[in-house]
Write an enzyme that holds these catalytic residues in place. Structure first.
Site, PDB file in Angstrom:
ATOM      1  N   ILE A 112       3.394  -1.287   4.688  1.00  0.00           N
ATOM      2  CA  ILE A 112       2.667   0.414   5.541  1.00  0.00           C
ATOM      3  C   ILE A 112       3.271   1.553   5.890  1.00  0.00           C
ATOM      4  O   ILE A 112       4.657   0.991   5.813  1.00  0.00           O
ATOM      5  CB  ILE A 112       1.756  -0.444   6.596  1.00  0.00           C
ATOM      6  CG1 ILE A 112       1.981  -1.595   7.275  1.00  0.00           C
ATOM      7  CG2 ILE A 112       0.903   0.385   7.198  1.00  0.00           C
ATOM      8  CD1 ILE A 112       1.202  -1.966   8.515  1.00  0.00           C
ATOM      9  N   ILE A 135       7.482  -2.170   7.309  1.00  0.00           N
ATOM     10  CA  ILE A 135       7.389  -0.512   7.572  1.00  0.00           C
ATOM     11  C   ILE A 135       8.117  -0.037   5.762  1.00  0.00           C
ATOM     12  O   ILE A 135       8.779  -0.487   5.416  1.00  0.00           O
ATOM     13  CB  ILE A 135       7.874   0.017   8.605  1.00  0.00           C
ATOM     14  CG1 ILE A 135       6.423  -1.242   9.350  1.00  0.00           C
ATOM     15  CG2 ILE A 135       7.483   1.085   7.898  1.00  0.00           C
ATOM     16  CD1 ILE A 135       4.831  -0.277   9.715  1.00  0.00           C
ATOM     17  N   LYS A 136       7.187   0.588   4.833  1.00  0.00           N
ATOM     18  CA  LYS A 136       7.960   1.696   3.806  1.00  0.00           C
ATOM     19  C   LYS A 136       8.113   3.168   4.709  1.00  0.00           C
ATOM     20  O   LYS A 136       7.508   3.455   5.241  1.00  0.00           O
ATOM     21  CB  LYS A 136       6.952   1.919   2.903  1.00  0.00           C
ATOM     22  CG  LYS A 136       6.893   0.633   2.621  1.00  0.00           C
ATOM     23  CD  LYS A 136       5.286   0.466   0.885  1.00  0.00           C
ATOM     24  CE  LYS A 136       5.877   0.750   0.028  1.00  0.00           C
ATOM     25  NZ  LYS A 136       4.828   0.928  -1.390  1.00  0.00           N
ATOM     26  N   PHE A 137      10.170   3.035   4.297  1.00  0.00           N
ATOM     27  CA  PHE A 137      10.298   4.544   4.598  1.00  0.00           C
ATOM     28  C   PHE A 137      11.100   4.831   3.451  1.00  0.00           C
ATOM     29  O   PHE A 137      11.131   4.034   2.506  1.00  0.00           O
ATOM     30  CB  PHE A 137      11.342   4.617   5.582  1.00  0.00           C
ATOM     31  CG  PHE A 137      10.604   3.741   6.712  1.00  0.00           C
ATOM     32  CD1 PHE A 137      10.496   4.958   7.933  1.00  0.00           C
ATOM     33  CD2 PHE A 137      10.899   2.291   6.698  1.00  0.00           C
ATOM     34  CE1 PHE A 137      10.356   3.948   9.181  1.00  0.00           C
ATOM     35  CE2 PHE A 137      11.179   2.029   8.169  1.00  0.00           C
ATOM     36  CZ  PHE A 137      10.439   2.993   9.329  1.00  0.00           C
ATOM     37  N   THR A 160       1.214  -1.138  -0.438  1.00  0.00           N
ATOM     38  CA  THR A 160       0.124   0.418   0.009  1.00  0.00           C
ATOM     39  C   THR A 160       1.054   1.973   0.306  1.00  0.00           C
ATOM     40  O   THR A 160       2.021   1.195   0.420  1.00  0.00           O
ATOM     41  CB  THR A 160      -0.935   0.389   0.713  1.00  0.00           C
ATOM     42  OG1 THR A 160      -0.035   0.270   2.351  1.00  0.00           O
ATOM     43  CG2 THR A 160      -1.566  -1.181   0.802  1.00  0.00           C
TER      44      THR A 160
END
Ligand code: E4P
Length: 278
Positions: free
Chosen positions: A78, A107-109, A35
Site C-alpha cells: 500500500i 507500506i510503500k515509501f 498497488t
C-alpha cells in the site's frame, strides 16, 4: 500450486481485486500484490466524478482489504501519498494508518530523503516497508542502510526496470547489480522487480534469482501460456548496460546519493494521478 522449481515469489501489480481472482484461477497461487496511486486511481476513475480526500482513502482501503482477504498468506503493498512537499513525519503518520487496514501489508515509501527517513522510523516501530521508485545502485545502498536491523521479509526494494528501459538504459542490469551488491550484506532487504513490461523481463528476473517479481496480469497470462517458462528469449536489445559500482553498504544512509531524476518524476506522477480524482 506454485511450480516446485520457482523460488522467486510472484506478485500481481494491480489495483483491481478482480485481477487478483483471475490470477488465482490462472496460476493456482499468488504470493502477493503491489498497488500504487496510479493503479488505484485507474480502478476508482469513473465511479463518481470527484472524491473528497477521505472518500479516496476509503476507496483505497476497501480495495486493499478485498485483495488481502483473497491473499491471506500473501503480502499487499500500500503506497503513502507523497508529493515533493510531504514530510517524513506525515508519511510515517499515513503509514501507521494504512498498516492497520490489513494484517499482511507492506507500506510503500518513495526512495527520497523524506521517504527513507519515514521508513527508518516505521521499521523501528515494527512496520514493514517496500521502498519504491528505485533507479540506482546508490539508492539501493541507502535503502539497505536506512533499514538496518529489520528482519528478512520486512523490507522490500522496488527497482523500476521498465522505466529505465524506456529511456534506453537496461533496467535488468540494475537488478543484477543490486543483487550482487547485497551479497556483501546481511540479506535483510528483498529485491522486488517492478515496472515489468515483458515476459522476457519476467524470465530474466527468475534467472537472476530475484526474491520477488511483481507483474501486470497480461505478463502473468503470457507466462502461464509459456507453461511457466524459466528461459529468457534473450536476443540483443539495444539498451545500455548500467555498470556495476563498488559501493560499501556500511555508510550512514544520508551519505549516499539518493536523488535520481526518474524518482523525482515518478513521485510527481503518482501525486498527479491521485490529485486528479479530488
Ligand atoms: C509496482 O510496485 C510499481 O509501482 C509498478 O510496477 C510500476 O510500473 P510502471 O512503471 O509500469 O508504472
Amino acid at each position: 500450486m506454485r511450480p516446485h522449481d520457482i523460488k522467486t515469489k510472484i506478485f500481481l501489480d494491480s489495483g483491481d481485486p478482480d485481477e487478483t481472482r483471475q490470477v488465482l484461477d490462472l496460476l493456482g497461487f499468488l504470493d502477493g500484490q503491489t498497488t500504487n496511486p496510479s493503479l488505484i486511481a485507474k480502478k476508482l476513475t469513473g465511479k463518481t466524478k470527484k472524491f473528497t480526500r477521505d472518500e479516496l482513502l476509503a476507496g483505497y482501503k476497501h480495495i486493499v482489504q478485498e485483495v488481502a482477504s483473497l491473499l491471506p498468506q500473501g503480502s499487499v503493498s500500500i503506497e503513502v501519498y507523497a508529493d515533493h512537499q510531504t514530510s517524513a513525519d506525515e508519511m510515517a503518520r499515513q503509514a501507521r494508518e494504512m498498516f492497520a487496514w490489513i494484517p499482511n501489508g507492506h507500506i510503500k515509501f518513495p526512495t527520497t530523503s523524506a521517504g527513507l527517513a519515514a521508513a527508518e522510523m516505521f521499521i523501528k516501530e515494527g512496520g514493514r516497508v517496500n521502498m519504491t521508485l528505485v533507479f540506482s545502485q546508490e539508492q539501493a545502498a541507502a535503502v539497505y542502510a536506512a533499514t538496518l536491523g529489520a528482519k528478512k521479509g520486512d523490507v522490500f526494494i522496488s527497482p523500476f526496470i521498465g522505466r529505465l528501459d524506456d529511456r534506453g538504459e537496461d533496467g535488468m542490469s540494475l537488478i543484477k547489480n543490486i543483487i550482487e551488491m547485497y551479497k556483501t550484506g546481511d540479506s535483510h532487504v528483498e529485491v522486488l522487480v517492478a515496472s515489468v513490461r515483458s515476459l522476457d523481463h519476467f524470465t530474466q528476473s527468475l534467472g537472476l534469482g530475484a526474491d520477488i517479481i511483481t507483474s501486470p496480469l497480461k505478463i502473468l497470462k503470457e507466462w502461464a501460456d509459456s507453461k511457466f517458462s524459466k528461459e529468457s528469449a534473450g536476443g540483443g536489445n539495444k539498451l545500455q548496460t548500467i555498470p556495476y559500482q563498488e559501493i560499501s553498504l556500511e555508510k550512514n544512509w544520508h551519505n549516499y546519493i539518493i536523488t535520481h531524476e526518474l524518482t523525482t518524476v515518478g513521485v510527481q506522477k503518482f501525486a498527479d494521478d491521485w490529485n486528479k480524482l479530488l
